[in-house]
Design an enzyme around this catalytic site. Sequence first.
Site, mmCIF file in Angstrom:
data_model
loop_
_atom_site.group_PDB
_atom_site.id
_atom_site.type_symbol
_atom_site.label_atom_id
_atom_site.label_comp_id
_atom_site.label_asym_id
_atom_site.label_seq_id
_atom_site.Cartn_x
_atom_site.Cartn_y
_atom_site.Cartn_z
ATOM 1 N N ARG A 191 8.857 53.288 52.504
ATOM 2 C CA ARG A 191 10.212 52.754 52.381
ATOM 3 C C ARG A 191 10.706 52.896 50.947
ATOM 4 O O ARG A 191 9.983 52.600 50.001
ATOM 5 C CB ARG A 191 10.257 51.287 52.814
ATOM 6 C CG ARG A 191 9.814 51.103 54.264
ATOM 7 C CD ARG A 191 9.944 49.690 54.759
ATOM 8 N NE ARG A 191 9.396 49.555 56.108
ATOM 9 C CZ ARG A 191 9.359 48.419 56.793
ATOM 10 N NH1 ARG A 191 9.832 47.305 56.251
ATOM 11 N NH2 ARG A 191 8.847 48.397 58.020
ATOM 12 N N SER A 226 7.373 40.482 61.900
ATOM 13 C CA SER A 226 8.612 40.285 62.653
ATOM 14 C C SER A 226 8.363 40.769 64.071
ATOM 15 O O SER A 226 7.842 41.869 64.265
ATOM 16 C CB SER A 226 9.771 41.072 62.036
ATOM 17 O OG SER A 226 10.317 40.410 60.930
ATOM 18 N N ARG A 229 6.307 44.242 47.930
ATOM 19 C CA ARG A 229 7.379 45.203 48.219
ATOM 20 C C ARG A 229 7.010 46.561 47.628
ATOM 21 O O ARG A 229 7.431 46.921 46.538
ATOM 22 C CB ARG A 229 8.708 44.701 47.647
ATOM 23 C CG ARG A 229 9.928 45.318 48.318
ATOM 24 C CD ARG A 229 11.209 44.738 47.741
ATOM 25 N NE ARG A 229 11.346 43.328 48.020
ATOM 26 C CZ ARG A 229 11.867 42.817 49.130
ATOM 27 N NH1 ARG A 229 12.281 43.641 50.079
ATOM 28 N NH2 ARG A 229 11.967 41.522 49.310
ATOM 29 N N ARG A 231 0.241 42.591 53.126
ATOM 30 C CA ARG A 231 0.633 41.192 52.940
ATOM 31 C C ARG A 231 -0.440 40.241 53.454
ATOM 32 O O ARG A 231 -0.583 39.130 52.945
ATOM 33 C CB ARG A 231 1.977 40.930 53.626
ATOM 34 C CG ARG A 231 3.124 41.654 52.938
ATOM 35 C CD ARG A 231 4.483 41.189 53.397
ATOM 36 N NE ARG A 231 5.553 41.857 52.647
ATOM 37 C CZ ARG A 231 6.818 41.481 52.615
ATOM 38 N NH1 ARG A 231 7.187 40.407 53.302
ATOM 39 N NH2 ARG A 231 7.715 42.126 51.898
ATOM 40 N N GLU A 252 7.290 36.472 54.593
ATOM 41 C CA GLU A 252 7.220 37.151 55.883
ATOM 42 C C GLU A 252 5.984 38.048 55.960
ATOM 43 O O GLU A 252 5.698 38.804 55.035
ATOM 44 C CB GLU A 252 8.469 38.003 56.106
ATOM 45 C CG GLU A 252 8.450 38.787 57.401
ATOM 46 C CD GLU A 252 9.340 40.026 57.368
ATOM 47 O OE1 GLU A 252 9.035 40.978 58.105
ATOM 48 O OE2 GLU A 252 10.307 40.049 56.592
#
Length: 426
Positions: free
Chosen positions: A261, A351, A276, A390, A348
């Site tokens: 990303r 999801s 990130r 994470r 987070e």
Amino acid sequence: MLDIKFIRKNIDSVKEALKNRNAKVDVDAFVQLDEKRRELLAEAESLKAERNATSKLVGQLKKNGEDASEQMARMSTVNERIKALDSELKDIDEQSRQWLLSVPNMPHESTPIGNDETANPQVALWGEKPVMDFEPKEHWELGTKLGGLDFERSAKLAGSRFVVYRGWAARLERALAQFMLDVQTMENGYEECITPYMVNRATMTGTGQLPKFEEDLFKLENWDYFMIPTAEVPLTNLYSGEILPEDQMPMRFTAFTPCFRSEAGSYGKDTKGLIRQHQFHKVEMVRIEKPEDSYDALEEMRGHAESILQKLGLHYRVVSLCTGDIGFSATKTYDLEVWLPGQNAYREISSCSNCEDFQARRMNMRFRRNGAKKPEFPHTLNGSGLAVGRTFVAVVENYQQPDGSIVIPEILKPYMGGVEIIRPLS
């Protein structure tokens, strides 16, 4: 992609839903375009009917030896107009298609209305925050001091937002991925896949990354290929353009892949550590379900993601994303947020979303019920099971000790070759 018939019949509710999503989409422009299309289509069909009738008349006149020049001249004019109309209709159809591709999914009625993440209600809480009688450190500091995370050399190799895992850290990352795959395949019934890590434009369009979010992707120079931002993309597209038999439903897939990303627009956020990154690992879950089963499947998938955190003994909460925070393709989403003592915050880690028929419609994936003639669009769901990097962060921060060592969770010890504790370098 939304059903164009649904939009035509529900203009006001579509406008309201898009407003709740903070989506800047000009619905009135589409309505005007659609009305123009209908006008042109009606004219084209009328002229084609006239052409057919005139063609028969010309044939009859010629057969009778009569003059057909007037009718032939009219046919020439009609043909030119039909050609112009067909060209204009083709252009309008492409404009409509591009507009539809830019419109996000409609939120489910149970999705809370709100502008941003501050409006996401908590729907579940598991475990308790660990009690530490010392000041907990963040994962990047612990990982660096223990020799497992090398940000300095990764910056030399690739720049910022990358990391080199070394020694115990590389093994822990691998152990977490293997553990997650074992749970999802052996306990929860997902079929493991190894997919391409780069896909074509059509595949990215099918799941909704394109055309709207191209700046968030890594594109290969001189190739119309993109590096996957998540395994959701190749897994969901496995049956694009196909019609599945009912007996093949439901379908469950999982894959461990790197994810890429660009993090466009996130400069200055989470610049330290693993939260990130441009490249990270994730175990993804994807389900293809009959429409009537998809919301039960969403709850089950959420439970499959939660089970990983529970087995690791990590405290977390579940929130339901509001209309202003939900993803482009989703109609309902749960976020799992794990507690990180070093950051003193929930972050987070998964999801889980139901996209209903939004993605299936974009990629033209359908299924046919036994005995039925007309195929239907299935519902697609996706969820992280979990984001491996994470989870690494959560394990390191939650299992840190006063001396800077890290205790390996009991469930991971078999995957770590018996290693029970990571100790500071001497």
